[in-house]
Design a protein around this motif. Sequence first.
Motif, short mmCIF file in Angstrom:
data_model
loop_
_atom_site.label_atom_id
_atom_site.label_comp_id
_atom_site.label_asym_id
_atom_site.label_seq_id
_atom_site.Cartn_x
_atom_site.Cartn_y
_atom_site.Cartn_z
N SER A 172 0.83 -1.21 0.00
CA SER A 172 0.00 0.00 0.00
C SER A 172 0.86 1.25 0.00
O SER A 172 0.51 2.26 -0.63
N SER A 173 1.98 1.20 0.71
CA SER A 173 2.87 2.37 0.74
C SER A 173 3.38 2.68 -0.67
O SER A 173 3.60 3.84 -1.02
N LEU A 174 3.54 1.64 -1.48
CA LEU A 174 3.98 1.84 -2.88
C LEU A 174 2.88 2.56 -3.67
O LEU A 174 3.16 3.42 -4.51
N LYS A 225 -7.98 -8.35 -2.52
CA LYS A 225 -7.36 -9.69 -2.57
C LYS A 225 -6.78 -10.09 -1.23
O LYS A 225 -6.83 -11.24 -0.85
N GLU A 226 -6.23 -9.14 -0.47
CA GLU A 226 -5.56 -9.58 0.76
C GLU A 226 -6.54 -10.01 1.86
O GLU A 226 -6.19 -10.87 2.66
N ILE A 227 -7.76 -9.45 1.86
CA ILE A 227 -8.64 -9.88 2.95
C ILE A 227 -9.76 -10.83 2.50
O ILE A 227 -10.40 -11.45 3.33
N ALA A 245 -4.44 -5.20 6.91
CA ALA A 245 -4.72 -4.37 5.73
C ALA A 245 -4.57 -2.89 6.11
O ALA A 245 -5.25 -2.41 7.00
N ALA A 246 -3.68 -2.22 5.42
CA ALA A 246 -3.45 -0.80 5.71
C ALA A 246 -4.63 0.03 5.23
O ALA A 246 -5.09 -0.14 4.10
N THR A 247 -5.14 0.91 6.07
CA THR A 247 -6.23 1.80 5.65
C THR A 247 -5.90 3.24 6.06
O THR A 247 -5.48 4.04 5.23
N ILE A 302 8.74 5.31 2.08
CA ILE A 302 7.43 5.32 2.75
C ILE A 302 7.19 3.95 3.36
O ILE A 302 7.29 2.93 2.67
N SER A 303 6.87 3.94 4.64
CA SER A 303 6.62 2.66 5.31
C SER A 303 5.80 2.88 6.57
O SER A 303 6.21 3.65 7.44
N GLN A 304 4.65 2.25 6.64
CA GLN A 304 3.83 2.34 7.85
C GLN A 304 4.66 1.90 9.05
O GLN A 304 4.77 2.60 10.03
N SER A 305 5.27 0.71 8.93
CA SER A 305 5.97 0.11 10.07
C SER A 305 7.35 0.70 10.30
O SER A 305 7.88 0.65 11.40
N GLY A 306 7.96 1.19 9.24
CA GLY A 306 9.34 1.66 9.34
C GLY A 306 10.33 0.52 9.48
O GLY A 306 11.51 0.72 9.78
N GLU A 307 9.87 -0.72 9.29
CA GLU A 307 10.74 -1.88 9.47
C GLU A 307 10.82 -2.76 8.23
O GLU A 307 11.53 -3.77 8.25
N THR A 308 10.05 -2.47 7.18
CA THR A 308 10.03 -3.34 6.01
C THR A 308 11.46 -3.53 5.48
O THR A 308 12.13 -2.55 5.11
N ALA A 309 11.90 -4.78 5.44
CA ALA A 309 13.33 -5.07 5.18
C ALA A 309 13.79 -4.52 3.83
O ALA A 309 14.85 -3.90 3.73
O1 M6R Z 1 5.03 -1.16 6.80
P1 M6R Z 1 5.06 -0.92 5.33
O2 M6R Z 1 4.22 0.24 4.91
O3 M6R Z 1 6.46 -0.79 4.79
O4 M6R Z 1 4.42 -2.20 4.70
C1 M6R Z 1 4.36 -2.38 3.32
C2 M6R Z 1 3.41 -3.50 2.94
O5 M6R Z 1 3.82 -4.70 3.51
C3 M6R Z 1 1.97 -3.20 3.37
O6 M6R Z 1 1.51 -1.99 2.84
C4 M6R Z 1 1.04 -4.33 2.93
O7 M6R Z 1 0.96 -4.36 1.54
C5 M6R Z 1 -0.33 -4.17 3.56
N1 M6R Z 1 -0.80 -5.43 4.03
C6 M6R Z 1 -1.35 -3.61 2.63
O8 M6R Z 1 -2.61 -3.55 3.17
#
Ligand code: M6R
Length: 613
Positions: free
Chosen positions: A307-309, A492-494, A404-406, A351-358
Amino acid sequence: MCGIIGYIGNKQVIPVILNGLSNLEYRGYDSAGIAYLENSNINIYKAQGKLQNLKNKTENITANNSLNIGIGHIRWATHGVPNETNAHPHTSCFNKIALVHNGIIENYKELKDDLVKKGYNIQSQTDTEIIVHLIEEKLKEMPDKTTAIRNTLNDLDGAYALGIVFADEPETFFAARKSAPLIVGIGEGENFIASDVPATLEYTKKVIYLEDNEIAKLTKDNVEIFNKKNEKIEKKVELIPWEPVAIDKMGYKHFMLKEIHEQPNVVRQTLSDKLHSSEELVQLNEVKLNEEDLKKLERIQIIACGSSLHAAMVGKYIIEELVEIPVDVEASSEYIYKKNITGKNSLTIGISQSGETADTLTAIRQSKEKGSHALIITNRVDSTMAREADSLLPINAGIEVSVAATKSYTAQLLALYLLALNLAEIKKSVSNEKLTILKEELLKTPQQIEIMLSNKKAIQKCARKYYDTRDFIYIARGINFPAALEGALKLKEISYINATGYPAGELKHGPIAMLDNTIPVLSVLVPGTVYEKVLSNSEESKARDANIIAVTSSEDEKLESIFDYIIRIPQTDELISPIITTVPLQLLAYYIAEFLGKDVDQPRNLAKSVTVE
Ligand code: M6R
């Protein structure tokens, strides 16, 4: 992915570990496990599936010790199916060492072959189990535990955060990290390790962030850290500035629904901080490039996943439109394995919600090495990415529990709009009149999302009509194309429905061949530059017998006779519209998954934080 925790102190160890794991369950839910010491024996409990299964197994157990020590794990399977044998903790041959691991050991096959030749009995299919046997092997020659662990780590290629307990050392446990997050929590007469701060925040706000190649040795009153040369080093103890957050659905059936409803306030809060009125400048002091550097910028690249992409893709449109600097958007996982032509006079936005995406973390590190300034947009100001950022732009969406990111997606969009407006103000690349109009439109978005949310019935009805489809196509053009991708990803993810987003004009270059009356085609249709084109592409789908759905702010009467279903959204400026158009797509995905009875917040095979490449 995968979460680990460790504890030493006077509290009952099982509840502390289980409580910590509850706050880490967003990292995986394939299995869970715990190891704790009792009378110099290591007791292990494991359960396949969600943490609740482990809780059920251990509910009547208490450790019979005055000093309690244990480690726990929550798994997202990488090597080996999710069963109890593959669940962590893994143990040495005589149950004298237990170990939990987050990460991937890339050379595990060679190491395993070697251990098998030496007579070790490897029980699981995991890459992890070999680590515990390697430590067992090293200890034969070097009884000092820190030295044996260090020598083991020297043999490993890959990523790891580890927690290790030894039956013959009931007053100490160990941790180590490389390319996987790990903190040490410092308590009063108790100490912790965890993959993430929320796992221990209830007990202590003092943390040490372990760096790559460091080993921690913990007793209840002391923590020692060793560097790569096994020299003892001093580390800064940091104070977490936030309170533990009660994770509560607040009456909603799922966290996802609650988080969708939080969006107006998330947007309102950010706007009240950074954009006070359409006449004022955007208050964005987070970007640490001076005006001269910003004016010299030749190129911007935005790197992200999932989603960040998609947020990044919207960012490209608005920055190119308003700032007139070329913007490249790349999936982090692709970026890191190709020639890197980044350099000075370029800005890299991660861009990263978690800030940890490898993958994103690696990509940012690579671009920084090439001299690019790294601006991180994240929801986690305590994350590894945030700590390594040259500039940090927090999105302040609050904890997002649903996989799922919202709300984090919408908050990322907002951060990108504010950044684009800020850059446009500095570069004077857009007239003041246009800037004022866009700011006015942006200020309206919280209310527009509220209107959208008050009209859920229409979306529920649409979900009821289409929930049993096997495939779904989402189309759009221009700035709303990423909204089509994001809507399809949500579905698709949920729901596990095969949903795909296409640029509407691409349909006739191949995908249209699939269309018949079994595949609904949803068009994101916002009046503006591409409205008529998307409408024609929708009609082309209808001509192939597809059921067509519109998500639209248009009041064009002819739409009623064209589309099989219409989801109305409030009137919005085309350039600002992605903040609004995504919301009904989130709701549509939610209600379809709900009708299908899926596990909305914890969909199969996924994890919230993707810490392996
Ligand atoms: O933490 P991040 O934003 O880096 O995560 C990126 C993806 O793993 C994340 O957006 C994932 O696609 C979500 N499940 C989407 O809803």
